[in-house]
Design an enzyme around this catalytic site. Structure first.
Site, mmCIF file in Angstrom:
data_model
loop_
_atom_site.group_PDB
_atom_site.id
_atom_site.type_symbol
_atom_site.label_atom_id
_atom_site.label_comp_id
_atom_site.label_asym_id
_atom_site.label_seq_id
_atom_site.Cartn_x
_atom_site.Cartn_y
_atom_site.Cartn_z
ATOM 1 N N ASP A 1 -48.468 30.624 22.667
ATOM 2 C CA ASP A 1 -49.582 30.369 23.575
ATOM 3 C C ASP A 1 -49.709 31.494 24.607
ATOM 4 O O ASP A 1 -48.711 31.957 25.174
ATOM 5 C CB ASP A 1 -49.361 29.047 24.296
ATOM 6 N N HIS B 1 -40.863 15.353 4.943
ATOM 7 C CA HIS B 1 -41.854 14.714 4.066
ATOM 8 C C HIS B 1 -43.148 15.522 4.035
ATOM 9 O O HIS B 1 -43.725 15.754 2.964
ATOM 10 C CB HIS B 1 -42.124 13.289 4.539
ATOM 11 N N HIS C 1 -51.018 24.542 15.622
ATOM 12 C CA HIS C 1 -50.719 24.559 17.055
ATOM 13 C C HIS C 1 -49.769 23.438 17.441
ATOM 14 O O HIS C 1 -48.758 23.670 18.115
ATOM 15 C CB HIS C 1 -51.997 24.451 17.885
ATOM 16 N N ASP D 1 -54.289 28.316 21.964
ATOM 17 C CA ASP D 1 -54.172 28.196 23.420
ATOM 18 C C ASP D 1 -54.261 29.550 24.112
ATOM 19 O O ASP D 1 -53.400 29.927 24.913
ATOM 20 C CB ASP D 1 -52.891 27.457 23.816
ATOM 21 N N ASN E 1 -55.016 22.982 21.257
ATOM 22 C CA ASN E 1 -55.672 21.857 21.902
ATOM 23 C C ASN E 1 -56.577 22.302 23.051
ATOM 24 O O ASN E 1 -57.602 21.657 23.348
ATOM 25 C CB ASN E 1 -54.648 20.836 22.401
ATOM 26 N N HIS E 2 -56.263 23.437 23.690
ATOM 27 C CA HIS E 2 -57.103 23.884 24.804
ATOM 28 C C HIS E 2 -58.413 24.514 24.334
ATOM 29 O O HIS E 2 -59.417 24.447 25.056
ATOM 30 C CB HIS E 2 -56.309 24.826 25.704
ATOM 31 N N HIS F 1 -52.623 31.563 27.134
ATOM 32 C CA HIS F 1 -53.169 30.925 28.332
ATOM 33 C C HIS F 1 -53.657 31.893 29.423
ATOM 34 O O HIS F 1 -53.159 31.896 30.551
ATOM 35 C CB HIS F 1 -52.135 29.967 28.921
#
Length: 395
Positions: free
Chosen positions: A62, A299, A235, A98, A133-134, A64
């Site tokens: 990230d 898995h 992410h 991000d 997510n950002h 930022h």
């Protein structure tokens, strides 16, 4: 004959619309970034999700909004020189998202990455940028983590962008190049915000909403999930249900939504929202090793043919890049931005001939030769102007 046509009797503008449009776009880019970035290439349709294993693969966490730390990370990996020009040859780079929020140089980083993508491609390399997510939050209009400088930066850019629209509107022959008003339909005030931030919020919505000029140009080309050789990048994290839904389908739908053509409205697809989504999941990135769900991880990996490990950002690792679950989950967010932990840059390197290693700028490892945060992974400690050498790390 219209009055505008009378002012251009020779039809000069009409004969060279593409040249004039390109000049205006270059003027906007240079006025903002101080560089002459090449035009972005047309997007592949559908977006590519799987890539062959390169001789050298570098993963960066990230960023930022911290341009200088972003540049340091690329230099640390030997990808750029002191002038920030590409020197990585055929290396493939994955930046796990991000770029946005928590800092004031978000767009400058996007320009930086866009330029390096073109330079890398000329040398046979590749840079993949991903949605975090950002990015998703900002396209949805969720600005909880935006800084004052971040609002100002986007407003400055959009002012120039709108100036470019007005310049194009003055020339006959550029009617199809004149964009719609990016502010169309956006309110002028926001009840839960301070009045002095209204203009910045309005500009950010205009630039980053689905189909907005920043979203479409810089973010719609991102991958949301990517398989490079025997590593899957994301992410937050991937669950078996995401693989069953389809990794290619996820990339295609998110690209369509960000670009404004997916018909999804304001909000991202459901697999990008909530704690178990691909950009928010923390099942495999919790710093407390006993909290990582190794069973779910194994898995998931078993459902993606040929994949050995998952590489993710999202959760700051105060001890630096590390692996859990037998290094099947590698967490690479070191909080390097000054808006986060102001951590020392580190990157992950995977070579065909060597395997998985960490490149760190942390001077402690020069003396101690590693630490608990590096269990199971090789460690590189490059000195200043020195080719990195591997350092033994005790497992």
């Amino acid at each position: 004959m219209s009055s505008r046509e009378k002012k251009n009797p020779n039809g000069i503008c009409k004969d060279i619309p593409n040249l004039i449009s390109s000049f205006v776009d270059t003027f906007v880019d240079y006025s903002f970034s101080g560089t002459f970035p090449p035009p972005p290439p047309p997007l592949n349709d559908p977006p590519q999700t799987r890539f062959e294993k390169p001789d050298r693969l570098v993963a960066i966490g990230d960023l930022h909004g911290d341009l200088e730390k972003s540049k340091q990370a690329f230099r640390l990996a030997g990808l750029t020189d002191s002038s920030d020009r590409w020197t990585g040859g055929s290396t493939v780079v994955v930046q796990v998202g991000d770029v946005l929020d928590r800092g004031g140089e978000e767009l400058k980083i996007l320009y930086f990455l866009e330029r390096l993508k073109r330079e890398a491609e000329r040398d046979g390399g590749k840079i993949l940028t991903m949605n975090g997510n950002h990015e998703i939050m900002n396209v949805e209009g969720d600005f909880r983590y935006v800084t004052k400088k971040g609002l100002e930066e986007v407003q400055d850019w959009l002012d120039l962008y709108c100036l470019g629209i007005r310049m194009k509107s003055l020339c006959i022959g550029l009617e199809d190049k004149v964009k719609e008003d990016p502010y169309e339909g956006i309110p002028t005030c926001f009840p839960r915000a301070r009045p002095e931030s209204f203009k910045g919020i309005r500009a950010r919505i205009a630039a980053l909403r689905p189909g907005g000029p920043v979203a479409k140009r810089f973010l719609s080309g991102n991958q949301t999930v990517a398989v490079v050789g025997d590593s899957v990048f994301v992410h937050g994290g991937i669950l078996a249900e995401h693989v069953e839904y389809g990794l290619e389908r996820i990339n295609e739908e998110v690209r369509g939504w960000i670009g404004g053509g997916g018909g999804g409205g304001r909000y991202a697809p459901v697999y990008c929202r909530g704690g178990n989504s691909v950009v928010w999941l923390r099942k495999f990135s919790d710093e407390r090793r006993d909290k990582c769900d190794c069973s779910a991880l194994e898995h998931t990996l078993s459902t993606i043919p040929g994949v050995k490990r998952m590489i993710m950002g999202h959760t700051i690792q105060d001890g630096g890049i590390n692996g859990v679950c037998g290094d099947k989950a590698i967490r690479i967010d070191v909080g390097m931005s000054k808006g986060c932990s102001d951590g020392l840059p580190e990157v992950l390197e995977i070579r065909k001939d060597v395997g998985v290693r960490i490149v760190t700028s942390n001077p402690l490892y020069k003396e101690k030769g590693g630490g608990e945060g590096k269990m199971g992974l090789g460690l590189l400690v490059p000195g200043e102007h020195v080719v990195p050498k591997q350092v033994e790390v005790k497992a």
